[in-house]
Design a protein around this motif. Structure first.
Motif, short mmCIF file in Angstrom:
data_model
loop_
_atom_site.label_atom_id
_atom_site.label_comp_id
_atom_site.label_asym_id
_atom_site.label_seq_id
_atom_site.Cartn_x
_atom_site.Cartn_y
_atom_site.Cartn_z
N PRO A 114 0.80 -1.22 0.00
CA PRO A 114 0.00 0.00 0.00
C PRO A 114 0.84 1.29 0.00
O PRO A 114 0.36 2.33 0.43
N LEU A 115 2.07 1.24 -0.48
CA LEU A 115 2.93 2.43 -0.47
C LEU A 115 2.35 3.61 -1.25
O LEU A 115 2.59 4.76 -0.90
N PHE A 116 1.60 3.34 -2.32
CA PHE A 116 1.04 4.41 -3.14
C PHE A 116 -0.46 4.61 -2.90
O PHE A 116 -1.15 5.18 -3.72
N GLY A 117 -0.95 4.15 -1.78
CA GLY A 117 -2.37 4.29 -1.45
C GLY A 117 -3.02 2.94 -1.26
O GLY A 117 -2.46 1.91 -1.60
N TRP A 118 -4.22 2.97 -0.72
CA TRP A 118 -4.92 1.74 -0.37
C TRP A 118 -5.72 1.15 -1.52
O TRP A 118 -6.15 0.00 -1.45
N SER A 119 -5.93 1.89 -2.58
CA SER A 119 -6.73 1.36 -3.69
C SER A 119 -5.83 0.66 -4.71
O SER A 119 -4.64 0.90 -4.78
N PHE A 120 -6.46 -0.20 -5.47
CA PHE A 120 -5.77 -0.91 -6.54
C PHE A 120 -6.20 -0.31 -7.87
O PHE A 120 -7.35 0.10 -8.02
N PRO A 121 -5.29 -0.27 -8.85
CA PRO A 121 -5.73 0.19 -10.18
C PRO A 121 -6.74 -0.79 -10.74
O PRO A 121 -6.63 -1.99 -10.54
N SER A 122 -7.73 -0.27 -11.44
CA SER A 122 -8.74 -1.16 -12.02
C SER A 122 -8.57 -1.19 -13.53
O SER A 122 -8.16 -0.22 -14.15
N ASP A 123 -8.88 -2.34 -14.09
CA ASP A 123 -8.83 -2.49 -15.54
C ASP A 123 -10.04 -1.80 -16.15
O ASP A 123 -11.08 -1.67 -15.51
N SER A 124 -9.90 -1.37 -17.37
CA SER A 124 -11.03 -0.73 -18.06
C SER A 124 -11.76 -1.80 -18.87
O SER A 124 -11.52 -1.97 -20.06
N ARG A 125 -12.60 -2.55 -18.21
CA ARG A 125 -13.37 -3.61 -18.86
C ARG A 125 -14.83 -3.25 -18.81
O ARG A 125 -15.31 -2.66 -17.85
N ASP A 126 -15.56 -3.67 -19.80
CA ASP A 126 -16.99 -3.41 -19.81
C ASP A 126 -17.78 -4.67 -19.43
O ASP A 126 -18.96 -4.76 -19.68
N TYR A 127 -17.10 -5.65 -18.85
CA TYR A 127 -17.78 -6.85 -18.40
C TYR A 127 -17.31 -7.18 -16.99
O TYR A 127 -16.24 -6.78 -16.57
N ILE A 128 -18.13 -7.90 -16.27
CA ILE A 128 -17.78 -8.27 -14.91
C ILE A 128 -18.20 -9.71 -14.65
O ILE A 128 -19.05 -10.26 -15.34
N GLY A 129 -17.61 -10.29 -13.65
CA GLY A 129 -18.00 -11.60 -13.15
C GLY A 129 -17.95 -12.71 -14.16
O GLY A 129 -16.96 -12.90 -14.87
N VAL A 130 -19.02 -13.47 -14.23
CA VAL A 130 -19.10 -14.66 -15.08
C VAL A 130 -18.95 -14.28 -16.55
O VAL A 130 -18.43 -15.06 -17.35
N GLU A 131 -19.35 -13.06 -16.91
CA GLU A 131 -19.19 -12.59 -18.30
C GLU A 131 -17.73 -12.64 -18.71
O GLU A 131 -17.41 -12.97 -19.85
N HIS A 132 -16.84 -12.32 -17.78
CA HIS A 132 -15.40 -12.35 -18.07
C HIS A 132 -14.95 -13.78 -18.39
O HIS A 132 -14.21 -14.01 -19.35
#
Length: 176
Positions: A114-132
């Motif tokens: 967590p040196l650069f903050g507590w959040s994680f970078p997120s991918d730019s995807r237009d699908y989630i979960g089982v769709e992936h």
């Protein structure tokens, strides 16, 4: 890199180094090394791409951090000191190699979390979960997908070579 890439490349590195450093074969258990090679994905993919996909949008979260590998190594070192159990060290070694195979150094926000903050970078995807999962399965039948996943093919080849070698060793009782 996906399943066969991580397994094949990690085991290939281990068995290759084992030729030049025979002692390595006594301090690393290849079964736990293989589990460690896919451990970050076993943790992060279900959490970040399926269960909490709308929160993280990424399969590279906690398990893909240096902190995770260091904590795993510290726990395994303690286990080794207490009972000379090499399984934890093998698991930690595989997990650490996974980070290099995924080139996590190129993503310092995740790698050094967590040196650069507590959040994680997120991918730019237009699908989630089982769709992936369904999209990955469908894409696996296209030539472009196979060309971009050459490490998977390499991992499969290494896996087959190792399986052949180990089967010959077991049948002939040869020494590794």
């Amino acid at each position: 890199m996906l399943l066969f890439g991580h397994l094949g490349v990690t085991l290939g590195i281990f068995f290759g180094l084992g030729i030049f450093i025979p002692r390595l074969r006594t301090i690393i258990d290849p079964r736990y090394l293989a589990i460690g090679a896919i451990l970050p994905d076993l943790i992060d993919k279900p959490i970040g791409e399926v269960i909490f996909a709308s929160t993280f949008y990424s399969g590279r979260i906690i398990g893909h951090t240096l902190l995770f590998s260091l904590l795993l190594f510290m726990i395994s070192l303690y286990m080794y000191e207490r009972g000379r159990d090499i399984r934890g060290l093998s698991l930690a070694s595989g997990s650490f190699l996974h980070l290099f195979e995924d080139q996590m150094g190129a993503d310092p926000q995740t790698f050094l979390w967590p040196l650069f903050g507590w959040s994680f970078p997120s991918d730019s995807r237009d699908y989630i979960g089982v769709e992936h999962i369904l999209e990955m399965f469908e894409a696996s039948f296209h030539l472009e997908f196979l060309q971009s996943h050459i490490t998977e093919i390499l991992g499969l080849v290494i896996g087959f070579v190792l399986a052949y070698y180990l089967s010959k060793k077991l049948i002939g009782n040869e020494e590794f």
